[in-house]
Design a protein around this motif. Structure first.
Motif, PDB file in Angstrom:
ATOM      1  N   MET A  30       2.679  -3.304  13.251  1.00  0.00           N
ATOM      2  CA  MET A  30       3.852  -3.409  12.961  1.00  0.00           C
ATOM      3  C   MET A  30       3.820  -2.094  11.299  1.00  0.00           C
ATOM      4  N   ARG A  31       5.023  -2.304  11.405  1.00  0.00           N
ATOM      5  CA  ARG A  31       5.259  -0.719  10.375  1.00  0.00           C
ATOM      6  C   ARG A  31       5.660  -1.558   8.733  1.00  0.00           C
ATOM      7  N   ILE A  32       4.755  -2.004   7.867  1.00  0.00           N
ATOM      8  CA  ILE A  32       4.742  -3.286   6.801  1.00  0.00           C
ATOM      9  C   ILE A  32       4.816  -2.214   5.651  1.00  0.00           C
ATOM     10  N   VAL A  33       6.685  -2.258   5.325  1.00  0.00           N
ATOM     11  CA  VAL A  33       6.970  -0.995   4.189  1.00  0.00           C
ATOM     12  C   VAL A  33       6.862  -2.077   2.742  1.00  0.00           C
ATOM     13  N   VAL A  34       6.302  -2.339   1.905  1.00  0.00           N
ATOM     14  CA  VAL A  34       6.061  -2.177   0.504  1.00  0.00           C
ATOM     15  C   VAL A  34       6.909  -1.845  -0.642  1.00  0.00           C
ATOM     16  N   THR A  35       7.670  -2.439  -0.776  1.00  0.00           N
ATOM     17  CA  THR A  35       8.511  -1.809  -2.296  1.00  0.00           C
ATOM     18  C   THR A  35       7.904  -2.661  -3.673  1.00  0.00           C
ATOM     19  N   ASP A  36       7.625  -3.290  -3.608  1.00  0.00           N
ATOM     20  CA  ASP A  36       6.841  -4.162  -4.859  1.00  0.00           C
ATOM     21  C   ASP A  36       5.863  -3.825  -5.365  1.00  0.00           C
ATOM     22  N   PRO A  37       5.905  -3.449  -7.017  1.00  0.00           N
ATOM     23  CA  PRO A  37       4.440  -2.264  -7.088  1.00  0.00           C
ATOM     24  C   PRO A  37       3.438  -3.333  -7.996  1.00  0.00           C
ATOM     25  N   ILE A  38       3.777  -4.633  -7.835  1.00  0.00           N
ATOM     26  CA  ILE A  38       2.776  -6.213  -8.490  1.00  0.00           C
ATOM     27  C   ILE A  38       2.312  -5.867  -7.261  1.00  0.00           C
ATOM     28  N   ILE A  39       2.706  -6.889  -6.191  1.00  0.00           N
ATOM     29  CA  ILE A  39       2.042  -6.524  -5.450  1.00  0.00           C
ATOM     30  C   ILE A  39       1.545  -5.791  -4.855  1.00  0.00           C
ATOM     31  N   SER A  40       1.725  -5.042  -5.074  1.00  0.00           N
ATOM     32  CA  SER A  40       1.392  -3.813  -4.242  1.00  0.00           C
ATOM     33  C   SER A  40      -0.473  -3.184  -5.070  1.00  0.00           C
ATOM     34  N   GLU A  41      -0.533  -3.872  -6.478  1.00  0.00           N
ATOM     35  CA  GLU A  41      -1.713  -3.875  -6.546  1.00  0.00           C
ATOM     36  C   GLU A  41      -3.199  -5.094  -5.819  1.00  0.00           C
ATOM     37  N   PHE A  42      -2.306  -5.755  -4.726  1.00  0.00           N
ATOM     38  CA  PHE A  42      -3.337  -6.707  -4.323  1.00  0.00           C
ATOM     39  C   PHE A  42      -3.175  -5.614  -2.537  1.00  0.00           C
ATOM     40  N   ALA A  43      -2.986  -3.826  -2.863  1.00  0.00           N
ATOM     41  CA  ALA A  43      -2.862  -3.880  -0.780  1.00  0.00           C
ATOM     42  C   ALA A  43      -4.539  -4.157  -0.452  1.00  0.00           C
TER      43      ALA A  43
END
Length: 323
Positions: free
Chosen positions: A1-14
């Motif tokens: 699945m293509r998962i798009v993440v727009t939240d900058p905070i949770i992106s720190e836990f990529a």
């Protein structure tokens, strides 16, 4: 699945998200332009977001949208396609409960004022100036919670374990025994005047809705104790801003600990309301970070990844929102 993440905070836990939900195509887009983000959102199979505008929600084709926090007031859930599955997450209860306790102690010990005196070279205590007020210990205080969800329940547990008495009002009252014997009582919102009159600390931990907007205004501040502390860890507009400023300025209440505000920051520039209140000696001002413990986001990322796996496999999702 293509998962798009727009939240900058949770992106720190990529890395944690990829590890916990492998085999997906992850697209972290928090740092790109709003226009490019909108394009990514429109192509997502799964969307992770803290905010979602109505226009993007209407164009979103994701089969699953996971809000990266507990609040839905900044996500246009109603504008998503009817078949879109939506979940949210929390895990900030312990961190916010500790923040509430910190604010109570700082207020009782007059920490902001005393620290400022010491920085200016003034040593003021009852040993050097008899008019200096004595503080109270926690077992002398009654803390009241408006709202009694996960945050309120955890804060009750933490505060009463240190000797504080706890009372609460909520929209749907239940017997105190059902929520733990540590509560003195739980009543409906109709009992708000009684509640305000007995609480040394008033904690707002309820969602922002049309019913709760402006809940705390001039009438309510007059019903509070003159030395009471107001703690807001919910949303700014639950309080009438001008009424709170007047209550603090005129000494109707003892102080306020504000972690949420009426406007959003622009980058690192604080909203105008912050300078208005932060200049007051009886205000503890923080930048909406009461829940920002590392534990909060590790647990959020873990739950989000587990929900993505469950969605992909047709399993049961946690914290899903009825559509």
């Amino acid at each position: 699945m293509r998962i798009v993440v727009t939240d900058p905070i949770i992106s720190e836990f990529a890395d944690l998200l990829r590890k916990k939900a492998p085999g997906n195509d992850w697209d972290f887009v928090a740092g790109i332009s709003p226009e490019a983000q909108s394009g990514a959102i429109a192509r997502a199979d799964v969307l992770l977001c803290a905010k979602l505008a109505s226009r993007d929600a209407a164009a979103c084709t994701a089969r699953f949208v996971h809000i990266t926090g507990s609040g839905t007031d900044r996500v246009a859930v109603d504008d998503l396609p009817a078949e879109t599955v939506v979940s949210r997450t929390a895990h900030h209860e312990r961190s916010i409960a500790e923040h509430i306790l910190m604010a109570v102690l700082a207020h009782q010990r007059r920490l902001p004022a005393v620290s400022e005196q010491m920085r200016s070279g003034v040593w003021r205590s009852v040993a050097t100036e008899a008019s200096t007020p004595l503080h109270r210990t926690l077992d002398e205080l009654t803390i009241g919670f408006v709202g009694l969800g996960g945050i309120g329940t955890e804060a009750v547990r933490l505060c009463t374990s240190l000797g504080m008495k706890a009372v609460a009002v909520r929209r749907s009252p239940v017997a105190a025994e059902a929520l733990g014997s540590s509560l003195e009582w739980v009543k409906s919102m109709d009992a708000l005047p009684e509640f305000l009159a007995v609480s040394d600390v008033v904690v707002l931990c309820l969602p922002l809705t049309e019913e709760t907007r402006g809940l705390m205004g001039a009438i309510q501040f007059r019903q509070m104790r003159s030395d009471a502390l107001l703690v807001n860890v919910s949303r700014g507009p639950i309080i009438d801003e001008d009424a709170l400023y007047a209550a603090l300025k005129d000494g109707l209440i003892g102080g306020a600990a504000l972690d949420v505000w009426w406007d959003a920051p622009t980058g690192t520039d604080a909203p105008e309301s912050v300078s208005r209140f932060a200049a007051m000696p009886n205000v503890i001002a923080t930048p909406h970070h009461s829940g920002h413990a590392r534990q909060t986001f590790v647990r959020r990322a873990t739950e989000i990844a587990e929900n993505i796996n469950a969605f992909n496999e047709g399993g049961r999702l946690s914290n899903s929102i009825p559509r």
